[in-house]
Design a protein around this motif. Structure first.
Motif, PDB file in Angstrom:
ATOM      1  N   ASN A  88       0.826  -1.212   0.000  1.00 23.57           N
ATOM      2  CA  ASN A  88       0.000   0.000   0.000  1.00 23.57           C
ATOM      3  C   ASN A  88       0.858   1.258   0.000  1.00 23.57           C
ATOM      4  OD1 ASN A  88      -2.411  -1.391  -0.088  1.00 23.57           O
ATOM      5  ND2 ASN A  88      -2.730  -1.344   2.113  1.00 23.57           N
ATOM      6  N   TYR A  89       1.922   1.265   0.779  1.00 25.46           N
ATOM      7  CA  TYR A  89       2.829   2.415   0.802  1.00 25.46           C
ATOM      8  C   TYR A  89       3.404   2.647  -0.598  1.00 25.46           C
ATOM      9  CZ  TYR A  89       6.617   5.516   2.245  1.00 25.46           C
ATOM     10  OH  TYR A  89       7.470   6.577   2.378  1.00 25.46           O
ATOM     11  N   THR A  90       3.869   1.569  -1.224  1.00 26.25           N
ATOM     12  CA  THR A  90       4.445   1.670  -2.562  1.00 26.25           C
ATOM     13  C   THR A  90       3.406   2.183  -3.560  1.00 26.25           C
ATOM     14  OG1 THR A  90       5.973  -0.131  -2.043  1.00 26.25           O
ATOM     15  CG2 THR A  90       5.635   0.367  -4.365  1.00 26.25           C
ATOM     16  N   LYS A  91       2.165   1.727  -3.423  1.00 31.35           N
ATOM     17  CA  LYS A  91       1.085   2.187  -4.308  1.00 31.35           C
ATOM     18  C   LYS A  91       0.910   3.706  -4.199  1.00 31.35           C
ATOM     19  CE  LYS A  91      -3.116   2.149  -2.976  1.00 31.35           C
ATOM     20  NZ  LYS A  91      -4.443   2.022  -2.481  1.00 31.35           N
ATOM     21  N   TYR A  92       0.876   4.222  -2.972  1.00 31.30           N
ATOM     22  CA  TYR A  92       0.716   5.665  -2.789  1.00 31.30           C
ATOM     23  C   TYR A  92       1.929   6.435  -3.314  1.00 31.30           C
ATOM     24  CZ  TYR A  92      -3.483   5.072   0.078  1.00 31.30           C
ATOM     25  OH  TYR A  92      -4.744   4.773   0.526  1.00 31.30           O
ATOM     26  N   VAL A  93       3.119   5.902  -3.102  1.00 28.41           N
ATOM     27  CA  VAL A  93       4.333   6.561  -3.605  1.00 28.41           C
ATOM     28  C   VAL A  93       4.258   6.676  -5.123  1.00 28.41           C
ATOM     29  CG1 VAL A  93       6.822   6.238  -3.919  1.00 28.41           C
ATOM     30  CG2 VAL A  93       5.821   5.987  -1.643  1.00 28.41           C
ATOM     31  N   LYS A  94       3.793   5.621  -5.778  1.00 27.24           N
ATOM     32  CA  LYS A  94       3.671   5.646  -7.236  1.00 27.24           C
ATOM     33  C   LYS A  94       2.574   6.609  -7.681  1.00 27.24           C
ATOM     34  CE  LYS A  94       5.766   1.193  -8.004  1.00 27.24           C
ATOM     35  NZ  LYS A  94       5.647  -0.186  -8.399  1.00 27.24           N
ATOM     36  N   GLU A  95       1.468   6.670  -6.925  1.00 27.69           N
ATOM     37  CA  GLU A  95       0.400   7.621  -7.260  1.00 27.69           C
ATOM     38  C   GLU A  95       0.912   9.058  -7.169  1.00 27.69           C
ATOM     39  OE1 GLU A  95      -3.071   6.940  -4.832  1.00 27.69           O
ATOM     40  OE2 GLU A  95      -3.449   4.981  -5.744  1.00 27.69           O
ATOM     41  N   ILE A  96       1.703   9.330  -6.159  1.00 32.64           N
ATOM     42  CA  ILE A  96       2.291  10.675  -6.022  1.00 32.64           C
ATOM     43  C   ILE A  96       3.183  10.948  -7.216  1.00 32.64           C
ATOM     44  CG2 ILE A  96       3.902  12.085  -4.677  1.00 32.64           C
ATOM     45  CD1 ILE A  96       2.737  10.605  -2.156  1.00 32.64           C
ATOM     46  N   GLY A  97       3.999   9.970  -7.590  1.00 30.61           N
ATOM     47  CA  GLY A  97       4.891  10.128  -8.740  1.00 30.61           C
ATOM     48  C   GLY A  97       4.129  10.399 -10.025  1.00 30.61           C
ATOM     49  N   ASP A  98       2.968   9.779 -10.166  1.00 26.86           N
ATOM     50  CA  ASP A  98       2.151   9.995 -11.360  1.00 26.86           C
ATOM     51  C   ASP A  98       1.606  11.423 -11.439  1.00 26.86           C
ATOM     52  OD1 ASP A  98       2.575   7.360 -12.093  1.00 26.86           O
ATOM     53  OD2 ASP A  98       0.613   6.660 -11.375  1.00 26.86           O
ATOM     54  N   LYS A  99       1.467  12.083 -10.307  1.00 25.54           N
ATOM     55  CA  LYS A  99       0.921  13.439 -10.269  1.00 25.54           C
ATOM     56  C   LYS A  99       1.990  14.510 -10.503  1.00 25.54           C
ATOM     57  CE  LYS A  99      -2.784  12.236  -7.051  1.00 25.54           C
ATOM     58  NZ  LYS A  99      -3.916  12.322  -7.929  1.00 25.54           N
ATOM     59  N   ILE A 100       3.244  14.144 -10.372  1.00 24.10           N
ATOM     60  CA  ILE A 100       4.334  15.110 -10.528  1.00 24.10           C
ATOM     61  C   ILE A 100       4.507  15.447 -12.001  1.00 24.10           C
ATOM     62  CG2 ILE A 100       6.843  15.378 -10.295  1.00 24.10           C
ATOM     63  CD1 ILE A 100       6.645  13.824  -7.708  1.00 24.10           C
ATOM     64  N   PRO A 101       4.700  16.734 -12.307  1.00 27.24           N
ATOM     65  CA  PRO A 101       4.944  17.128 -13.699  1.00 27.24           C
ATOM     66  C   PRO A 101       6.163  16.393 -14.271  1.00 27.24           C
ATOM     67  CG  PRO A 101       4.556  19.050 -12.328  1.00 27.24           C
ATOM     68  CD  PRO A 101       4.661  17.880 -11.402  1.00 27.24           C
ATOM     69  N   ALA A 102       6.168  16.193 -15.562  1.00 28.92           N
ATOM     70  CA  ALA A 102       7.215  15.421 -16.237  1.00 28.92           C
ATOM     71  C   ALA A 102       8.620  15.912 -15.887  1.00 28.92           C
ATOM     72  CB  ALA A 102       6.998  15.463 -17.741  1.00 28.92           C
ATOM     73  N   SER A 103       8.767  17.220 -15.719  1.00 35.35           N
ATOM     74  CA  SER A 103      10.094  17.767 -15.432  1.00 35.35           C
ATOM     75  C   SER A 103      10.655  17.305 -14.089  1.00 35.35           C
ATOM     76  CB  SER A 103      10.044  19.301 -15.463  1.00 35.35           C
ATOM     77  OG  SER A 103       9.143  19.769 -14.469  1.00 35.35           O
ATOM     78  N   GLY A 104       9.822  16.855 -13.192  1.00 39.34           N
ATOM     79  CA  GLY A 104      10.303  16.434 -11.880  1.00 39.34           C
ATOM     80  C   GLY A 104      10.235  14.939 -11.624  1.00 39.34           C
TER      81      GLY A 104
END
Length: 179
Positions: A88-104
């Motif tokens: 679950n932690y990894t899932k949320y970390v990936k969801e956060i990553g998906d929301k970050i603009p491409a440059s970051g």
């Protein structure tokens, strides 16, 4: 068996606290553990006020419930519940990553990859340690279960706060990319 379970519980607490907070074990301070209780009382009010000022809605983060943790009675249950928290932690970390603009995205992925790898290593070590204590259907003595539950709840709370902080920290990035 009790010594192995105690060692497994101790390993769980160090590895989980270190992995979930993104710090080394020596950096995981008692301040984190002490503040998690007082911060959890105010987290819902601060969450709503912070999300109201930004365009990012912080989702309700549920890694594990108290009931799930308290119902872990066997070695297999403990392995399962610990694995579920990591997943679950990894899932949320990936969801956060998906929301970050491409440059970051690259910088973010480089920053979180060691923590995720650390958690996977901790999972394997935890499972191996518990397997040495008995089969998955072995019932764990109450004292060890209680210690496991308390440490896992503390680790869960720290991990949830870290995730909430990550969502809050990306809010300005998302607001500026939407404009």
């Amino acid at each position: 068996m009790k010594k192995l379970l105690t060692a497994g519980v101790a390993l769980l607490s160090v590895a989980t606290l270190a992995a979930c907070s993104g710090k080394t074990a020596s950096e995981s301070s008692s301040k984190d553990a002490k503040s998690s209780t007082s911060e959890s009382k105010s987290s819902s009010s601060s969450k709503s006020s912070k999300s109201a000022t930004s365009s990012v809605k912080i989702p309700e983060i549920v890694l594990l419930t108290d009931d799930e943790i308290d119902n872990a009675k066997t070695i297999g249950d403990m392995k399962t519940i610990y694995g579920k928290m990591i997943d679950n932690y990894t899932k949320y970390v990936k969801e956060i990553g998906d929301k970050i603009p491409a440059s970051g995205k690259d910088a973010y992925n480089q920053q979180v990859a060691p923590g995720i790898q650390s958690m996977e290593t901790a999972r394997k070590t935890f499972n191996d340690t518990l397997s040495a204590a008995g089969s998955d259907d072995t019932v764990v003595p109450e004292q060890a279960r209680s210690q496991f539950a308390q440490q896992l709840k503390n680790a869960r709370d720290i991990a949830q706060k870290a995730l909430e902080g990550a969502y809050q920290s990306i809010a300005p990035l998302l607001s500026s990319s939407a404009e």
